[in-house]
Design an enzyme around this catalytic site. Structure first.
Site, PDB file in Angstrom:
ATOM      1  N   GLU A 127      -3.671  -5.715  -6.798  1.00  0.00           N
ATOM      2  CA  GLU A 127      -4.180  -5.236  -5.512  1.00  0.00           C
ATOM      3  C   GLU A 127      -4.652  -3.786  -5.588  1.00  0.00           C
ATOM      4  OE1 GLU A 127      -1.040  -7.718  -2.730  1.00  0.00           O
ATOM      5  OE2 GLU A 127      -0.372  -5.910  -3.744  1.00  0.00           O
TER       6      GLU A 127
ATOM      7  N   ARG B 181       8.831   5.311  -2.563  1.00  0.00           N
ATOM      8  CA  ARG B 181       8.176   5.291  -1.237  1.00  0.00           C
ATOM      9  C   ARG B 181       8.556   4.055  -0.444  1.00  0.00           C
ATOM     10  NH1 ARG B 181       5.451   0.501  -0.777  1.00  0.00           N
ATOM     11  NH2 ARG B 181       3.197   0.572  -0.949  1.00  0.00           N
TER      12      ARG B 181
ATOM     13  N   GLN C 205      13.863  -2.626  -7.322  1.00  0.00           N
ATOM     14  CA  GLN C 205      13.801  -1.791  -6.111  1.00  0.00           C
ATOM     15  C   GLN C 205      15.183  -1.481  -5.527  1.00  0.00           C
ATOM     16  OE1 GLN C 205      10.571  -0.967  -5.290  1.00  0.00           O
ATOM     17  NE2 GLN C 205       9.966  -2.348  -6.947  1.00  0.00           N
TER      18      GLN C 205
ATOM     19  N   GLY D 131      10.726  -8.275   0.294  1.00  0.00           N
ATOM     20  CA  GLY D 131      10.187  -9.089  -0.808  1.00  0.00           C
ATOM     21  C   GLY D 131       9.027 -10.003  -0.436  1.00  0.00           C
ATOM     22  N   GLY D 132       8.921 -10.406   0.830  1.00  0.00           N
ATOM     23  CA  GLY D 132       7.794 -11.266   1.228  1.00  0.00           C
ATOM     24  C   GLY D 132       6.582 -10.400   1.473  1.00  0.00           C
ATOM     25  N   ASP D 133       5.675 -10.363   0.513  1.00  0.00           N
ATOM     26  CA  ASP D 133       4.571  -9.406   0.633  1.00  0.00           C
ATOM     27  C   ASP D 133       3.258  -9.957   0.089  1.00  0.00           C
ATOM     28  OD1 ASP D 133       5.258  -9.419  -2.007  1.00  0.00           O
ATOM     29  OD2 ASP D 133       5.455  -7.256  -2.238  1.00  0.00           O
TER      30      ASP D 133
END
Ligand code: NAD
Length: 348
Positions: free
Chosen positions: A65, A121, A149, A234-236
């Site tokens: 991305e 971040r 993370q 986590g759902g991204d």
């Protein structure tokens, strides 16, 4: 040392090694707290920014991305991937780098690694959101998914929201052991759990940060009591979620940028007109965050370009006058700007 003429336009580059040195030099809790302040400051000037859902290139294995934005003076973008199968091959699920440029002349002013910076971040953003949305006086967080993370998420919640206990759970017990070891002596009480339910007992904040390229159900409706704050990290990605849709129907949902979150977040499971609140509106006071003790608040985090912009801005400010960057020869600068070919010829 470099052999460039002193007037040569060089671009500071922050390597992974220098990013780690910078974090240790400042101290991780201070970095996370400062990052949250930079992100919060940029969320307060939300209207100024160019905003677009990130540009994603999907494959069977993962996604690559680009995340661009600009505040009119500075432009930034991040390149980031998400490949859940990578860890089995000894690679990171998420790696990233990013750039800031001067809008006035288009010249880059900073190039930086962003794998470490993304973890920092993302954690700072989670804690910033929890500061506004979690029950007051929260002390305990369930941390479900104990990968790359997870320690960052835990430390940010301690530094910014005052969490004192983190309850770890991962389907892979080795990941939980790794996280528990890394969190030793960080000022947190760390509890290793053998189920998601166990990790959620007594937790006011529930963070899900798992990686699986599918619609997973990390939490089902019956597992979630009233009054908690869920931080769903986590759902991204399209087709990659963590929560059962019934939880979403019971929650007040807060998002970064709805146009992106409706494609990538937990709310991809809901109709396009399901009401959500934009986090920047809570931060500016335009709307309320948590309004009752019984309410379930959900931060449906996907990660937005402005957070990366803020993080790069923070790094740019911190490296000034330090040795934490390397000058890169990225810009051709012939004496006569129109004599690029002459410059090439003279280099023979
Ligand atoms: P990682 O691969 O290092 O860790 C993921 C962990 O989840 C692994 O330890 C795995 O065993 C565990 N897991 C998988 N399925 C599980 C389940 N059903 N129950 C419990 N644990 C489970 O990945 P990471 O770098 O820590 O990233 C985690 C997720 O966060 C990824 O999906 C990534 O895309 C996402 N992410 C989101 C943002 C954001 O801004 N929202 C930023 C960075 C990463």
């Amino acid at each position: 040392m470099n052999n460039f003429p002193s007037d040569k336009a060089l671009v500071p580059f922050v390597s992974v090694e220098n990013m780690m040195k910078l974090v240790h030099h400042i101290g991780i809790e201070t970095v996370l707290t400062d990052l949250a302040s930079y992100i919060e400051a940029d969320f307060k000037r939300w209207a100024l920014f160019d905003k677009t859902p990130r540009v994603a290139s999907h494959s069977e294995e993962g996604v690559i991305e680009l995340m661009p934005t600009s505040d009119g003076e500075v432009y930034g973008f991040k390149y980031v991937n998400g490949h859940p199968k990578n860890t089995k091959e000894g690679l990171q699920t998420v790696t990233a780098f990013g750039l800031l440029a001067n809008v006035g002349n288009g010249y880059p002013v900073l190039l930086s690694e962003m794998t470490m910076l993304t973890a920092l971040r993302t954690a700072a953003t989670s804690a910033m959101a929890a500061k506004y949305l979690a029950p007051k006086g929260s002390t305990t967080m369930a941390m479900i998914g104990n990968g790359a993370q997870s320690e960052f998420q835990s430390i940010a919640m301690k530094a910014i929201c005052g969490i004192t206990t983190v309850k770890l759970y991962d389907i892979d017990p080795q990941a939980t052991q790794k996280a528990a070891k890394n969190l030793t002596n960080m000022g947190l009480t760390v509890v290793q759990c053998s189920s998601a339910e166990e990790s959620m007992e007594g937790a006011q904040i529930i963070t899900t940060c798992t990686a699986d390229k599918q619609n997973a159900t990390i939490l089902t409706d019956n597992m979630v009591g009233s009054g908690v704050h869920i931080n769903a990290i986590g759902g991204d990605c399209p087709g990659k979620t963590e929560l059962h849709a019934d939880i979403l129907h019971r929650s007040d949902i807060f998002v970064e940028y709805p146009e992106q979150t409706r494609i990538e977040g937990e709310i991809q499971q809901l109709s396009d007109d399901h009401p959500v609140t934009e986090l920047w509106q809570v931060i500016t006071g335009a709307t309320q965050g948590r309004t009752s003790d019984k309410q379930i608040t959900l931060f449906d985090s996907v990660g937005f370009a402005i957070e990366d912009f803020s993080a790069l801005r923070y790094v740019r400010d911190q490296i000034k006058g330090t040795d934490f960057s390397i000058p890169l020869d990225m810009l051709a600068d012939p004496d006569d700007p129109r004599d690029l070919f002459g410059m090439l010829q003279r280099a023979k």
